[in-house]
Design an enzyme around this catalytic site. Structure first.
Site, PDB file in Angstrom:
ATOM      1  N   LYS A   1      33.714  95.869  68.635  1.00 23.37           N
ATOM      2  CA  LYS A   1      33.160  96.558  67.463  1.00 23.37           C
ATOM      3  C   LYS A   1      32.051  95.782  66.767  1.00 23.37           C
ATOM      4  CE  LYS A   1      37.173  99.434  66.403  1.00 23.37           C
ATOM      5  NZ  LYS A   1      38.071  99.938  65.354  1.00 23.37           N
TER       6      LYS A   1
ATOM      7  N   ASN B   1      32.226 101.538  65.525  1.00 26.95           N
ATOM      8  CA  ASN B   1      33.251 102.102  66.404  1.00 26.95           C
ATOM      9  C   ASN B   1      32.772 103.382  67.087  1.00 26.95           C
ATOM     10  OD1 ASN B   1      33.518 103.793  63.990  1.00 26.95           O
ATOM     11  ND2 ASN B   1      35.395 104.539  64.945  1.00 26.95           N
TER      12      ASN B   1
ATOM     13  N   GLY C   1      45.996  91.573  57.389  1.00 25.10           N
ATOM     14  CA  GLY C   1      45.136  91.434  58.557  1.00 25.10           C
ATOM     15  C   GLY C   1      43.692  91.248  58.134  1.00 25.10           C
TER      16      GLY C   1
ATOM     17  N   ILE D   1      48.177 101.181  60.856  1.00 29.24           N
ATOM     18  CA  ILE D   1      47.131 101.729  61.718  1.00 29.24           C
ATOM     19  C   ILE D   1      47.469 101.584  63.202  1.00 29.24           C
ATOM     20  CG2 ILE D   1      45.413 101.235  59.951  1.00 29.24           C
ATOM     21  CD1 ILE D   1      44.325  99.050  61.881  1.00 29.24           C
TER      22      ILE D   1
ATOM     23  N   GLY E   1      49.593 105.562  62.300  1.00 24.29           N
ATOM     24  CA  GLY E   1      48.270 105.282  62.837  1.00 24.29           C
ATOM     25  C   GLY E   1      47.563 106.478  63.433  1.00 24.29           C
TER      26      GLY E   1
END
Length: 334
Positions: free
Chosen positions: A118, A139, A180, A277, A300
């Site tokens: 990405k 993306n 994260g 997710i 997700g």
């Protein structure tokens, strides 16, 4: 008998209920109209079948687990479009070669980009939409009318889509604990910051978390070590009426083949929404434990379908038929 033989020649590598497989590609090709073709038979003798059609694909490493082909193929079938959506394994070393080859392929309309590409693709497209430039991650790549490759980020819209009804309401305070600091977290931090959330970003490296917040989020935000949330707390939360609280797993923890995410739900304010997710599995331990603790959950697939819908329009020039989302989710979870 003659018709049966003709069909076998035309669709010799097709199994019942499966995508067409072309032996020279060595991978499945998802074709929206293969069922219709089977019913119509092969073209009359002397006419060449059109074996090539416009297509898009998803790239990554690994890629076999991707649900994107199933999502886009479902929509192509519903709309009756003569187009395909494929999965293509691309390593880091082969990324530049892949983009160069697709530039020359006039049938290629673009690709979705997943881990670990990405950020690497930023330098390989001709221009970036403003949001992708701000997030620093792409993306979705699509071929514009002028032939240039445009890098977009549809992860932000995909992540926010299942929250839109709540975000239309007025809140006294919005806070999100985001777990994260990878590529997905960049889109989530940018999206939530723009919606007025105060963020607590947790990662193994708090310094990396601070750098990410300083880059993408305006206002006063906070960081914490990821391990902080693994142990119970006796913190007394204030009155949360009129507030909107999220706990988001934006990491790969809990994904099949990865360690579980250790999170103690005493860190979540009353009325929080747990959002994971991860899509493989859809039903993660993080979401199970959240429900057991009495919290609402979002899985997700919600983000995955949302970001795919925005990309689909760029690839194929049609809005996806979102009225069939329940049927699509059932297919993805079968």
């Amino acid at each position: 008998m003659a018709r049966s033989l003709l069909l076998r020649r035309c669709l010799s590598h097709r199994r019942a209920g499966r995508a067409i497989v072309r032996e020279h590609y060595g991978r499945p090709v998802h074709r929206a109209r293969h069922a219709a073709l089977a019913g119509a038979g092969c073209p009359a003798r002397g006419r060449r079948a059109r074996l090539v059609t416009i297509y898009a694909e998803v790239i990554g490493d690994p890629i076999a687990q991707s649900k994107s082909p199933a999502i886009h193929t479902f929509w192509l079938e519903k709309l009756g479009l003569d187009a395909e959506y494929r999965a293509h394994h691309v390593t880091t070393d082969g990324l530049a070669e892949y983009i160069a080859a697709r530039r020359e392929d006039t049938e290629w309309r673009g690709c979705n980009v997943t881990m670990p590409h990405k950020q690497a693709v930023l330098a390989l497209v001709d221009r970036l939409e403003p949001l992708a430039k701000r997030v620093g991650a792409v993306n979705t790549i699509h071929r514009a009318k002028d032939g240039k490759l445009v890098g977009r980020n549809t992860d932000v819209a995909g992540f926010l889509e299942p929250l839109q009804q709540r975000l239309r309401k007025q809140h006294y305070f919005r806070m999100a604990r985001v777990l994260g600091t990878g590529g997905a977290a960049r889109a989530i931090v940018a999206g939530l910051s723009a919606e007025g959330f105060t963020l607590v970003l947790a990662g193994r490296d708090p310094e990396k978390a601070r750098e990410l917040l300083d880059e993408l989020a305006e206002g006063e935000h906070h960081t914490a070590p990821l391990a902080h949330f693994a142990k119970a707390t006796d913190f007394a939360f204030d009155d949360r009426e009129g507030c909107c609280d999220l706990v988001v797993n934006a990491s790969p923890l809990g994904m099949r083949g990865q360690p579980p995410l250790a999170f103690d739900w005493s860190h979540a304010p009353p009325g929080s929404i747990a959002y994971d997710i991860v899509t493989d599995p859809v039903e993660t331990d993080f979401l199970k434990s959240a429900r057991e603790a009495g919290f609402e959950t979002i899985d997700g697939l919600s983000m995955l379908i949302g970001q795919a819908a925005a990309a689909f329009t760029h690839f194929f020039g049609e809005e996806p038929p979102r009225g069939h989302d329940d049927e699509l989710r059932a297919r993805l979870m079968a």
